[in-house]
Write an enzyme that holds these catalytic residues in place. Structure first.
Site, PDB file in Angstrom:
ATOM      1  N   GLY A  88      17.219  -1.664   1.343  1.00  0.00           N
ATOM      2  CA  GLY A  88      16.359  -0.968   1.995  1.00  0.00           C
ATOM      3  C   GLY A  88      15.864  -2.141   3.164  1.00  0.00           C
ATOM      4  N   ILE A 128      12.361  -3.720   3.147  1.00  0.00           N
ATOM      5  CA  ILE A 128      11.883  -5.066   2.735  1.00  0.00           C
ATOM      6  C   ILE A 128      12.643  -5.622   1.522  1.00  0.00           C
ATOM      7  CG2 ILE A 128       9.691  -5.754   1.524  1.00  0.00           C
ATOM      8  CD1 ILE A 128       8.474  -3.241   2.217  1.00  0.00           C
ATOM      9  N   LEU A 176      18.903   4.536  -9.933  1.00  0.00           N
ATOM     10  CA  LEU A 176      18.208   3.821 -11.098  1.00  0.00           C
ATOM     11  C   LEU A 176      17.985   5.027 -11.990  1.00  0.00           C
ATOM     12  CD1 LEU A 176      15.312   1.937  -9.919  1.00  0.00           C
ATOM     13  CD2 LEU A 176      17.149   1.096 -11.416  1.00  0.00           C
ATOM     14  N   SER A 191       1.297  -0.822  -3.101  1.00  0.00           N
ATOM     15  CA  SER A 191       1.048  -0.301  -1.737  1.00  0.00           C
ATOM     16  C   SER A 191      -0.551  -0.410  -1.431  1.00  0.00           C
ATOM     17  CB  SER A 191       1.439   0.746  -1.352  1.00  0.00           C
ATOM     18  OG  SER A 191       1.065   1.355  -0.049  1.00  0.00           O
ATOM     19  N   ALA A 192      -1.069  -0.767  -0.248  1.00  0.00           N
ATOM     20  CA  ALA A 192      -2.233  -0.600  -0.155  1.00  0.00           C
ATOM     21  C   ALA A 192      -2.614   0.680  -0.008  1.00  0.00           C
ATOM     22  CB  ALA A 192      -2.653  -1.067   1.491  1.00  0.00           C
ATOM     23  N   TYR A 195       2.741  10.382  -2.965  1.00  0.00           N
ATOM     24  CA  TYR A 195       3.463   8.930  -2.879  1.00  0.00           C
ATOM     25  C   TYR A 195       2.570   8.038  -3.342  1.00  0.00           C
ATOM     26  CZ  TYR A 195       4.558   4.678  -0.817  1.00  0.00           C
ATOM     27  OH  TYR A 195       4.908   3.271  -0.786  1.00  0.00           O
ATOM     28  N   LYS A 253       2.589   5.171  -6.906  1.00  0.00           N
ATOM     29  CA  LYS A 253       2.209   3.852  -6.836  1.00  0.00           C
ATOM     30  C   LYS A 253       0.953   3.587  -8.153  1.00  0.00           C
ATOM     31  CE  LYS A 253       5.466   2.802  -4.090  1.00  0.00           C
ATOM     32  NZ  LYS A 253       6.433   2.021  -4.767  1.00  0.00           N
ATOM     33  N   ASN A 306       6.119   6.065  11.161  1.00  0.00           N
ATOM     34  CA  ASN A 306       5.245   5.000  11.253  1.00  0.00           C
ATOM     35  C   ASN A 306       5.249   4.392  12.760  1.00  0.00           C
ATOM     36  OD1 ASN A 306       6.770   4.490   8.287  1.00  0.00           O
ATOM     37  ND2 ASN A 306       4.556   4.541   8.600  1.00  0.00           N
ATOM     38  N   ARG A 318      -5.205  -1.253  11.356  1.00  0.00           N
ATOM     39  CA  ARG A 318      -4.262  -1.734  10.259  1.00  0.00           C
ATOM     40  C   ARG A 318      -4.082  -3.192  10.027  1.00  0.00           C
ATOM     41  NH1 ARG A 318      -5.696   2.751   9.452  1.00  0.00           N
ATOM     42  NH2 ARG A 318      -4.567   4.552   9.117  1.00  0.00           N
TER      43      ARG A 318
HETATM   44  P1  NAD Z   1      13.227   1.673   2.010  1.00  0.00           P
HETATM   45  O1  NAD Z   1      13.326   3.074   1.926  1.00  0.00           O
HETATM   46  O2  NAD Z   1      13.828   0.980   3.258  1.00  0.00           O
HETATM   47  O3  NAD Z   1      14.059   0.920   0.724  1.00  0.00           O
HETATM   48  C1  NAD Z   1      13.759   1.612  -0.676  1.00  0.00           C
HETATM   49  C2  NAD Z   1      15.287   1.664  -1.059  1.00  0.00           C
HETATM   50  O4  NAD Z   1      15.244   2.326  -2.443  1.00  0.00           O
HETATM   51  C3  NAD Z   1      16.251   2.293  -0.304  1.00  0.00           C
HETATM   52  O5  NAD Z   1      17.313   1.488   0.085  1.00  0.00           O
HETATM   53  C4  NAD Z   1      16.745   3.533  -1.093  1.00  0.00           C
HETATM   54  O6  NAD Z   1      17.877   3.998  -0.925  1.00  0.00           O
HETATM   55  C5  NAD Z   1      16.375   2.790  -2.524  1.00  0.00           C
HETATM   56  N1  NAD Z   1      16.064   3.951  -3.697  1.00  0.00           N
HETATM   57  C6  NAD Z   1      15.113   4.833  -3.673  1.00  0.00           C
HETATM   58  N2  NAD Z   1      15.399   5.622  -4.693  1.00  0.00           N
HETATM   59  C7  NAD Z   1      16.159   4.935  -5.506  1.00  0.00           C
HETATM   60  C8  NAD Z   1      16.680   5.277  -6.758  1.00  0.00           C
HETATM   61  N3  NAD Z   1      16.371   6.212  -7.570  1.00  0.00           N
HETATM   62  N4  NAD Z   1      17.925   4.642  -7.202  1.00  0.00           N
HETATM   63  C9  NAD Z   1      18.362   3.423  -6.818  1.00  0.00           C
HETATM   64  N5  NAD Z   1      17.973   3.389  -5.343  1.00  0.00           N
HETATM   65  C10 NAD Z   1      16.664   3.945  -4.591  1.00  0.00           C
HETATM   66  O7  NAD Z   1      11.573   1.372   1.871  1.00  0.00           O
HETATM   67  P2  NAD Z   1      10.856  -0.207   2.089  1.00  0.00           P
HETATM   68  O8  NAD Z   1       9.966  -0.081   3.374  1.00  0.00           O
HETATM   69  O9  NAD Z   1      11.991  -1.160   2.038  1.00  0.00           O
HETATM   70  O10 NAD Z   1       9.981  -0.084   0.862  1.00  0.00           O
HETATM   71  C11 NAD Z   1      10.398  -0.665  -0.333  1.00  0.00           C
HETATM   72  C12 NAD Z   1       9.208  -0.501  -1.567  1.00  0.00           C
HETATM   73  O11 NAD Z   1       7.996  -1.005  -1.030  1.00  0.00           O
HETATM   74  C13 NAD Z   1       8.912   1.051  -1.673  1.00  0.00           C
HETATM   75  O12 NAD Z   1       8.667   1.066  -3.123  1.00  0.00           O
HETATM   76  C14 NAD Z   1       7.805   1.514  -1.032  1.00  0.00           C
HETATM   77  O13 NAD Z   1       7.202   2.375  -1.526  1.00  0.00           O
HETATM   78  C15 NAD Z   1       6.937   0.082  -0.851  1.00  0.00           C
HETATM   79  N6  NAD Z   1       6.107   0.058   0.088  1.00  0.00           N
HETATM   80  C16 NAD Z   1       6.590   0.126   1.417  1.00  0.00           C
HETATM   81  C17 NAD Z   1       5.831  -0.029   2.460  1.00  0.00           C
HETATM   82  C18 NAD Z   1       6.298   0.349   3.987  1.00  0.00           C
HETATM   83  O14 NAD Z   1       5.196   0.711   4.931  1.00  0.00           O
HETATM   84  N7  NAD Z   1       7.468   0.089   4.460  1.00  0.00           N
HETATM   85  C19 NAD Z   1       4.378  -0.308   2.248  1.00  0.00           C
HETATM   86  C20 NAD Z   1       3.775  -0.345   0.945  1.00  0.00           C
HETATM   87  C21 NAD Z   1       4.867  -0.157   0.061  1.00  0.00           C
HETATM   88  N1  UFG Z   2      -0.298   6.026  14.509  1.00  0.00           N
HETATM   89  C1  UFG Z   2      -0.200   6.712  15.695  1.00  0.00           C
HETATM   90  N2  UFG Z   2       1.080   7.327  16.228  1.00  0.00           N
HETATM   91  C2  UFG Z   2       2.265   7.179  15.557  1.00  0.00           C
HETATM   92  C3  UFG Z   2       2.110   6.678  14.020  1.00  0.00           C
HETATM   93  C4  UFG Z   2       1.108   5.944  13.799  1.00  0.00           C
HETATM   94  O1  UFG Z   2      -1.200   6.671  16.352  1.00  0.00           O
HETATM   95  O2  UFG Z   2       3.166   7.952  15.925  1.00  0.00           O
HETATM   96  C5  UFG Z   2      -1.251   5.452  13.918  1.00  0.00           C
HETATM   97  C6  UFG Z   2      -2.076   6.022  12.608  1.00  0.00           C
HETATM   98  O3  UFG Z   2      -2.884   6.885  12.874  1.00  0.00           O
HETATM   99  C7  UFG Z   2      -2.389   4.601  12.177  1.00  0.00           C
HETATM  100  C8  UFG Z   2      -1.452   3.708  12.434  1.00  0.00           C
HETATM  101  O4  UFG Z   2      -0.791   3.885  13.467  1.00  0.00           O
HETATM  102  O5  UFG Z   2      -3.750   4.402  12.594  1.00  0.00           O
HETATM  103  C9  UFG Z   2      -0.538   3.082  11.516  1.00  0.00           C
HETATM  104  O6  UFG Z   2       0.153   4.241  10.973  1.00  0.00           O
HETATM  105  P1  UFG Z   2       1.571   4.108  10.190  1.00  0.00           P
HETATM  106  O7  UFG Z   2       1.922   5.587  10.009  1.00  0.00           O
HETATM  107  O8  UFG Z   2       2.285   3.156  10.697  1.00  0.00           O
HETATM  108  O9  UFG Z   2       0.998   3.356   8.720  1.00  0.00           O
HETATM  109  P2  UFG Z   2      -0.104   3.781   7.684  1.00  0.00           P
HETATM  110  O10 UFG Z   2      -1.151   2.909   7.481  1.00  0.00           O
HETATM  111  O11 UFG Z   2      -0.458   5.600   7.990  1.00  0.00           O
HETATM  112  O12 UFG Z   2       0.737   4.012   6.283  1.00  0.00           O
HETATM  113  C10 UFG Z   2       1.741   2.801   6.100  1.00  0.00           C
HETATM  114  C11 UFG Z   2       2.926   3.407   5.205  1.00  0.00           C
HETATM  115  C12 UFG Z   2       2.455   4.017   4.002  1.00  0.00           C
HETATM  116  C13 UFG Z   2       1.895   2.775   3.149  1.00  0.00           C
HETATM  117  C14 UFG Z   2       0.453   2.481   4.102  1.00  0.00           C
HETATM  118  C15 UFG Z   2      -0.186   1.102   3.432  1.00  0.00           C
HETATM  119  O13 UFG Z   2       3.482   4.524   5.906  1.00  0.00           O
HETATM  120  O14 UFG Z   2       3.381   4.399   3.078  1.00  0.00           O
HETATM  121  O15 UFG Z   2       1.118   1.942   5.348  1.00  0.00           O
HETATM  122  O16 UFG Z   2       0.636   0.015   3.103  1.00  0.00           O
HETATM  123  F1  UFG Z   2       1.110   3.401   2.079  1.00  0.00           F
END
Ligand code: NAD
Ligand code: UFG
Length: 337
Positions: free
Chosen positions: A10, A12, A59, A124-125, A148, A152, A198, A230
């Site tokens: 994925g 990150i 998993l 996550s935050a 979601y 967490k 996002n 943010r």
């Molecule tokens: P991502 O979706 O790109 O990566 C997650 C990966 O997990 C994917 O490759 C998916 O295929 C795999 N996966 C999901 N369920 C699975 C399972 N049951 N078995 C095996 N693989 C599985 O997401 P990301 O942005 O890289 O996020 C990674 C982690 O960080 C996640 O747990 C997410 O909740 C957390 N997180 C992400 C953000 C964000 O904004 N990206 C913010 C806060 C926390």
């Molecule tokens: N926003 C817009 N237009 C868009 C998308 C977003 O104006 O098309 C704004 C939102 O209202 C917010 C900011 O941009 O003010 C950021 O929005 P994101 O959707 O990019 O991010 P969020 O802060 O809502 O949420 C993200 C992840 C969550 C995670 C959280 C904290 O989606 O999963 O950050 O880590 F939990």
């Protein structure tokens, strides 16, 4: 000894695998490719000139997870795997609870069987919900506002119970703020399915001409320009945070939580303007209603991570925009290119 990275294909996870390989670690990945492509891992190996071991498994499949522990000498686990779309989690909560929580239970049970007790978990935050004030410190009350976020929060509680039951566990909970950007090579980055939810991937897809214009969700928040604020954090800084967390595990910290953010809040309009400067492309946007559930302002106090992990973010908003744009413009269709 190897590091097992769940969800390593994925967004990150792939950036973290790259940093782990560059730091000399052996890396084993399990990913069901539900939200990713194996191509990300091919590119990680090309960029590092190093090999990792990939298991295309779920998993939730306990037999497959056991096999990975049998076939490899795993020392620590970085647990990224999970579903992460806030809106979708409201529609299919059971799938989110099952995938995120049951998978974590299975992972931890198999880790115990094989006497592996070192875990870094992607929190996550979002566990803080709409914080009463900013910046947010780790001792703030929890208040996740969607299924979601509750997965967490619940996993954090489960991991604390696990440690309380057996002090051999070492667990670092990393609460990410808003991960954005891409590796500076432009070879790996975020590749969302369908229309992005996002802000960053939406902007880059407007810039590359795949989407027409950005909707800014509300301009009447109590922030410096009325749009949501943010704490955007470069994904490479975040990846490096995981290496610091692995170091921390060696000190037998018990269960510890860290905010990973920059400590700076930027509004949606700040991001648009910085992106325009970094890319040289104008982003058409319109102001629309607030998105339900959005907080006005959320940014971290990252002081604890600085003090206890020796980690702080090095990259600023301009780098995040420039690197996101390089990834998107070099790979307009993500890993499909
Ligand atoms: P991502 O979706 O790109 O990566 C997650 C990966 O997990 C994917 O490759 C998916 O295929 C795999 N996966 C999901 N369920 C699975 C399972 N049951 N078995 C095996 N693989 C599985 O997401 P990301 O942005 O890289 O996020 C990674 C982690 O960080 C996640 O747990 C997410 O909740 C957390 N997180 C992400 C953000 C964000 O904004 N990206 C913010 C806060 C926390
Ligand atoms: N926003 C817009 N237009 C868009 C998308 C977003 O104006 O098309 C704004 C939102 O209202 C917010 C900011 O941009 O003010 C950021 O929005 P994101 O959707 O990019 O991010 P969020 O802060 O809502 O949420 C993200 C992840 C969550 C995670 C959280 C904290 O989606 O999963 O950050 O880590 F939990």
């Amino acid at each position: 000894m190897s590091i097992l990275v769940t969800g390593g294909a994925g967004y990150i996870g792939s950036h973290t695998c790259l940093e782990l390989l560059n730091a000399g670690h052996d890396v084993v990945v399990i990913d069901n490719l539900d939200n990713s492509k194996e191509e990300s891992l091919n590119r990680v190996q090309q960029l590092t000139h190093k090999k990792l071991k990939f298991y295309h498994n779920d998993l939730l499949d306990v037999t497959a997870v056991r096999r990975i522990f049998k076939e490899n000498r795993i020392n620590s686990v970085i647990h990224f795997a999970g579903l992460k779309a806030v809106g979708e989690s409201n529609q299919i909560p059971l799938r989110y609870y099952h995938n995120n929580i049951t998978a974590t239970l299975i992972l931890c049970a198999v880790m115990s069987e094989f006497n592996v007790f070192n875990l870094v978990f992607s929190s996550s935050a979002t566990v803080y919900g709409d914080p009463a004030r900013v910046p947010v410190t780790e001792d703030f009350p929890f208040g996740p506002t969607n299924p979601y976020g509750r997965t967490k929060y619940m996993i954090e509680l489960i991991l604390r119970d696990l440690y309380a039951s057996n002090p051999l566990w070492n667990i670092v909970l990393l609460r990410y703020f808003n991960p954005v950007g891409a590796h500076t090579s432009g070879r790996i980055g975020e590749d969302p399915n369908g229309i992005p939810n996002n802000l960053f991937p939406y902007i880059t897809q407007v810039a590359v001409g795949k989407l027409e214009s950005l909707s800014v969700f509300g301009n009447n928040y109590p922030t410096h320009d009325g749009t949501g604020v943010r704490d955007y954090i470069h994904v490479v800084d975040l990846a490096i945070g995981h290496l610091k967390a692995l170091q921390k595990l060696k000190e037998n910290p018990g269960v510890v939580a860290y905010n990973l953010g920059t400590g700076r809040g930027y509004s949606v309009l700040d991001v648009i303007h910085t992106f325009e400067k970094a890319s040289g492309i104008q982003i058409p946007y319109k102001i629309v209603d607030r998105r339900p559930g959005d907080a006005a302002s959320c940014y971290a106090d990252p002081g604890k991570a600085k003090q206890e992990l020796g980690w702080s973010a090095a990259k600023g908003l301009h780098d995040m925009c420039a690197d996101s744009w390089r990834w998107q413009s070099d790979n307009p269709d993500g890993y499909e290119d």
